[in-house]
Motif scaffolding. Structure first.
Motif, PDB file in Angstrom:
ATOM      1  N   THR A 431       0.822  -1.219   0.000  1.00 56.13           N
ATOM      2  CA  THR A 431       0.000   0.000   0.000  1.00 56.13           C
ATOM      3  C   THR A 431       0.852   1.262   0.000  1.00 56.13           C
ATOM      4  O   THR A 431       0.307   2.369   0.088  1.00 56.13           O
ATOM      5  N   ASN A 445      -5.530   5.718  -2.045  1.00 54.21           N
ATOM      6  CA  ASN A 445      -5.655   4.279  -2.292  1.00 54.21           C
ATOM      7  C   ASN A 445      -4.501   3.794  -3.166  1.00 54.21           C
ATOM      8  O   ASN A 445      -4.628   2.845  -3.938  1.00 54.21           O
ATOM      9  N   TYR A 447      -1.145   2.044  -4.439  1.00 56.78           N
ATOM     10  CA  TYR A 447      -0.506   0.756  -4.196  1.00 56.78           C
ATOM     11  C   TYR A 447       0.785   0.699  -5.002  1.00 56.78           C
ATOM     12  O   TYR A 447       0.970   1.424  -5.989  1.00 56.78           O
ATOM     13  N   SER A 451       2.705  -4.757  -5.986  1.00 56.11           N
ATOM     14  CA  SER A 451       1.680  -5.233  -5.066  1.00 56.11           C
ATOM     15  C   SER A 451       0.846  -6.353  -5.685  1.00 56.11           C
ATOM     16  O   SER A 451       0.452  -6.282  -6.850  1.00 56.11           O
ATOM     17  N   TYR A 455      -6.072  -3.502  -2.446  1.00 58.25           N
ATOM     18  CA  TYR A 455      -6.668  -2.999  -1.211  1.00 58.25           C
ATOM     19  C   TYR A 455      -7.598  -1.814  -1.482  1.00 58.25           C
ATOM     20  O   TYR A 455      -7.464  -0.734  -0.910  1.00 58.25           O
ATOM     21  N   GLU A 458      -9.215   0.064   1.397  1.00 63.79           N
ATOM     22  CA  GLU A 458      -8.363   0.857   2.297  1.00 63.79           C
ATOM     23  C   GLU A 458      -8.092   2.196   1.617  1.00 63.79           C
ATOM     24  O   GLU A 458      -7.402   2.264   0.606  1.00 63.79           O
ATOM     25  N   ARG A 461      -3.576   6.328   3.849  1.00 64.79           N
ATOM     26  CA  ARG A 461      -2.171   5.926   3.766  1.00 64.79           C
ATOM     27  C   ARG A 461      -1.295   6.945   4.514  1.00 64.79           C
ATOM     28  O   ARG A 461      -1.660   8.120   4.650  1.00 64.79           O
TER      29      ARG A 461
END
Length: 965
Positions: A431, A445, A447, A451, A455, A458, A461
């Motif tokens: 993330t 959001n 990433y 990755s 996610y 989520e 960050r």
């Protein structure tokens, strides 16, 4: 008297006697818990008040004896006594690391206070007056005989530090003052006591951020010593009478209101009242709220958490840390104790600012959903962006308001969270969550390219961020996404931006809604590495340390090349972190004679010199008038909030509240639409030349040249609402909306638009030398300044430092990511792990407090020590182990005489081993004839003149028995 009556009387008398003895023991035993300590602090204040009622000072006699009339104020001199930070028989254990840690934290605070408080210096030794207390102690601390007779030299305030270990208690520390010194020109605390609860203050030098938090906790406690205490208000100083304020006057400073359903005390002392009214934008306030929840140790002696959440003098520590603000400065000024308090070392504060009476009174219960508060269970970044958390009302001082409570493993500034055991383990890297002193929480959001999961559920960050020096722009970067940055300016606030790497979109990040707020809350590099305190993003290093993070040992200054020098090179000045720079931070000015950034007069926030008439900008409650900061502008001038200056009222006004609002007119003028209009002028002129239509000022319009009024301004000018004129745009700017916002530049003269200003500097310089447009002072678009040039990556031996500057790695380091640790070392150096950090050492390296070391590549094996440290085996310690004393002649720990537990020198025992007793500075197996041992193993004379309470009752009992029989 009958035998029966005699027996009853005797038994009653004996019972009374035993109860008195038991009461004395119980009182001594009760002094260990926080609540009772707070009660004792309150009792101490009452005793002080009583003493000064009975012992008023003879001001005239004191003035003659001390000759204090012409004294100038100077930085406060605080002396310390750490001798009680050692394990005592029957007391809690404490390790050497814990002792050194508490001393380090306290020393950092004392160093800060010399930049914070100014006083008229004490012209004699600082002597503890045991008559000011009912038991001769400083809140349980028994001062030495020397402290009570000879006194402490060069001391305005003396602090005793003690500790306990109460794992079941919910406090970290507490403190108060126990003595006041009064002269003909001042009254102030001169002795105080600070207690640490080491069961809860667990860090001993392994967590950089926690060290900084503990520094703030200790500063909080010392501010209680400085007079921030509900019980101490009766003992505040009334300078006009040279007496204590007294309980009646103290009560008049307090009103009680029902706020959010709770009885809340409001402090209305002059500076606190003015600060609260202006800060919240509510002129009807009666003062500032004091804490309305908690026990006696918190209620009324702290600011109310709900309306000023992170202020240092709220009642408990916070995950996101604490801020010293002008609210606490205002209170310290109102105590009357301190001649000046430095607002320049305070932190900016935004919680509730300008939100009006509604926020102050209703907070989260208002019909307005203020951004400071959350809904239950809401997932969001905290108010300051310190971390990711959840809406909760669990704060016991928060009046049941929901705020974002940060998850401990989602505090962005805690580097330990980078290695937190998530599920899956790759969560942080997937993330692109980056935890560091220069990380903040963003709605994101994003990433990483590698990755396995995106996610998508989520959306918070922790990312790296950097702010430009003017705090109008910040750059977001990602450790897992190389060479990728997001730049956010004022116009981008609250805007989503795509993160693109090698043509692939890796999510979105939202620019913060308030860039200035985030940039005003920058942490210092590596939290000043145990050797300083963070002030507005720059370290104030302790003596003997320097560098952007205070990690370099240096008795002088750190040059821009990272070398320790005796004085700064010409054109550079020693900053608070002892680094030589071309500029000085706010609150200081460059002094060419000394090569130092010296403190402005405390009335100035910016200045050109040390005097109070050399200000260029002012503090929260004051305005600039002819180089001096004033709280009320002179007649004919008005206070302009935007510029923080006193501006001239329009011609014809005798008084005004703004340039467009006259409150009084001169003779020959009449009031029209709050404007004073000359009877000799024609409309729309308010004032004019000898020609009636040739305007000098206008009615509700803007003055253009030549002498005409209009609703608009020509190209190259902007509408100046401060003086209602058409004012020329800055140099190089062809069109502008105000003095700071250009929209079109004069390209024919070499100017170009950068952000909202026109610069002559060659790209990528954001600002440059006045004589060379290619010699950069700051850089644009996330580039870093190195040797007056802007680079994408700093050269070997440097790292991307704060404020987009290339900062030198530590000595011997070839590659590093910060100024505290090293990845690879130069030749002749090798890596070494010190305090869980990898550094570089050579064969002669020696770490402070070692002065010299034994052997090669052994930097912690001391052979001799720095000043104020003593050699104990192969370690340098500020205080020797039990059974040893610090020998000042050779700076070594020398063993005490036989049977001494503690001693001050080779012939003076201060405490004895078990089964031995202190008599005439030596330890004996039995007390001499005519004396007996007390509970502290000290031989006390049994002469009637020295009888204590217990002997007094015994004597009384014997005399009564003789009379009865």
């Amino acid at each position: 008297m009958s035998c029966l009556n005699k027996n009853i009387f005797i038994r009653t008398l004996l019972l009374f006697f035993l109860l008195q003895a038991k009461k004395h023991v119980f009182a001594q035993e009760g002094y260990t818990c926080s609540h009772d300590y707070d009660d004792l602090i309150y009792e101490t204040q009452n005793n002080l008040n009583e003493y000064f009622k009975q012992n008023p000072i003879n001001s005239q006699e004191d003035e003659q004896n001390r000759n204090l009339g012409g004294q100038t104020i100077q930085p406060i001199r605080i002396t310390t006594d750490f001798t009680r930070l050692t394990a005592q028989p029957g007391g809690p254990a404490i390790t050497t690391d814990q002792i050194n840690y508490l001393i380090s934290v306290s020393t950092t605070v004392v160093n800060f206070l010399s930049n914070f408080i100014k006083v008229k210096p004490n012209t004699s030794n600082n002597i503890f007056n045991n008559k000011q207390t009912n038991d001769g102690t400083c809140i349980t601390v028994i001062p030495s005989q020397d402290d009570q007779t000879i006194g402490i030299t060069n001391s305005d305030l003396h602090l005793y530090f003690i500790f306990n270990s109460e794992s079941k208690a919910g406090y970290l520390a507490n403190a108060g003052f126990c003595n006041l010194q009064q002269t003909s020109t001042y009254l102030r605390p001169n002795f105080g006591r600070v207690l640490f609860n080491i069961a809860n203050m667990k860090n001993s030098g392994t967590n950089l951020e926690q060290y900084q938090n503990d520094v703030m906790v200790t500063l909080h406690e010392v501010i209680h010593v400085l007079g921030f205490s509900y019980g101490a208000m009766q003992n505040w100083y009334n300078k006009s009478t040279n007496q204590l304020l007294g309980q009646t006057a103290a009560n008049n400073l307090i009103t009680t209101q029902k706020i959010r359903g709770l009885d809340t005390k409001i402090l209305g002392s002059p500076n606190v009242l003015a600060t609260a009214q202006k800060y919240y934008g509510c002129p009807t306030l009666k003062g500032m709220q004091l804490e309305n929840q908690g026990g006696s140790g918190s209620v009324n002696s702290h600011w109310e958490r709900t309306i000023i959440r992170s202020e240092i003098m709220t009642a408990s520590a916070l995950t996101e840390g604490l801020n010293l603000t002008f609210f606490t400065i205002a209170l310290l000024k109102d105590t009357g104790y301190w001649d000046d308090v430095n607002e320049n070392v305070t932190d900016p504060i935004y919680w509730g600012r300008g939100k009006g009476c509604d926020f102050f009174e209703k907070a989260c219960s208002s019909s307005t959903q203020y951004e400071e508060f959350a809904t239950p269970g809401q997932l969001a970044c905290s108010f300051w962006g310190d971390g990711q958390g959840k809406g909760s009302n669990s704060d016991s001082y928060g009046d049941t308001c929901n705020v974002i409570q940060i998850y401990s493993n989602r505090l962005c500034s805690d580097i330990a969270n980078q290695n937190y055991q998530n599920d899956p383990a790759s969560f942080n890297s997937d993330t692109s969550n980056d935890f560091s002193y220069n990380s903040k929480c963003f709605v994101s959001n994003v990433y990483s390219p590698s990755s396995q999961y995106k996610y998508t559920d989520e959306n918070l960050r922790c990312h790296f961020y950097q702010c430009t020096p003017d705090k109008t722009q910040l750059t977001i970067s990602f450790s897992q996404i190389p060479n990728t940055q997001i730049v956010c300016g004022y116009s981008d606030q609250g805007t989503q931006k795509d993160v693109v790497y090698q043509g692939n979109k890796l999510g979105q990040v939202t620019c913060p809604s308030n860039i200035a707020r985030m940039c005003d809350d920058q942490q210092c590099v590596n939290f000043c590495t145990y050797n300083g305190i963070c002030i507005r993003g720059q370290c104030l290093c302790n003596p003997g340390f320097g560098g952007v993070d205070c990690s370099q040992q240096c008795q002088g200054f750190i040059s821009q090349a990272g070398i320790c020098v005796d004085s700064c090179p010409n054109g550079t000045f020693g900053n608070s972190d002892n680094v030589c720079r071309q500029t000085c931070p706010n609150g200081t000015y460059p002094d060419s004679n000394s090569g130092l950034c010296k403190l402005c007069d405390f009335s100035c926030s910016q200045c050109t010199g040390p005097s109070n008439n050399q200000c260029t900008a002012c503090q929260f409650l004051s305005y600039l008038s002819n180089g001096t900061c004033v709280t009320t502008c002179p007649n004919g001038l008005f206070a302009d909030e935007a510029s923080k200056t006193c501006n001239k009222c329009p011609d014809g006004c005798t008084s005004c509240t703004s340039y467009t609002t006259c409150t009084g007119c001169k003779a020959g003028y009449s009031s029209t639409s709050n404007t004073c209009v000359s009877s000799s002028c024609t409309s729309p002129c308010a004032t004019c030349t000898s020609t009636a239509a040739s305007c000098l000022s206008c009615v509700q319009l803007y003055l253009q040249q030549p002498n005409k009024c209009d609703s608009s301004c020509p190209s190259g000018y902007f509408k100046n609402s401060v003086n209602m004129t058409c004012t020329a745009c800055p140099t190089g700017c062809k069109n502008c909306s105000d003095a700071k916002t250009c929209t079109l530049c004069d390209t024919s003269s070499g100017y170009r638009l950068f952000g909202s200003t026109c610069t002559i500097c060659t790209s990528p310089c954001a600002t440059c030398s006045l004589t060379d447009p290619k010699s950069c002072l700051t850089c644009e678009n996330g580039l870093y300044l190195q040797n007056s040039q802007c680079v994408a990556t700093c050269q070997k031996g440097y790292f991307n430092g704060p404020n987009y500057t290339c900062s030198p790695c530590i000595q011997g380091c070839d590659q590093c990511s910060n100024g505290n640790s090293c990845t690879t070392c130069n030749s002749n150096y090798k890596t070494y792990t010190y305090k869980n950090v990898q550094v570089c050492i050579n064969s002669s390296s020696c770490f402070s407090p070692c002065s010299t070391c034994s052997g090669t590549f052994q930097p912690t094996t001391c052979a001799s020590c720095n000043k104020n440290f003593y050699l104990q085996d192969t370690s340098c310690v500020p205080q020797c182990n039990q059974g040893y004393y610090g020998n000042k002649t050779n700076q070594k720990c020398t063993q005490c005489p036989t049977n001494c537990l503690t001693c001050s020198d080779s012939s003076t025992c201060t405490q004895c081993s078990n089964k031995y007793f202190l008599s005439q500075k030596i330890c004996v197996s039995a007390c001499p004839q005519g004396s007996s041992a007390n509970n502290n193993q000290v031989c006390i004379s049994t002469d009637l003149k020295t009888f204590g309470n217990l002997q007094y009752f015994t004597l009384t009992l014997i005399l009564l028995l003789i009379i009865l029989f």
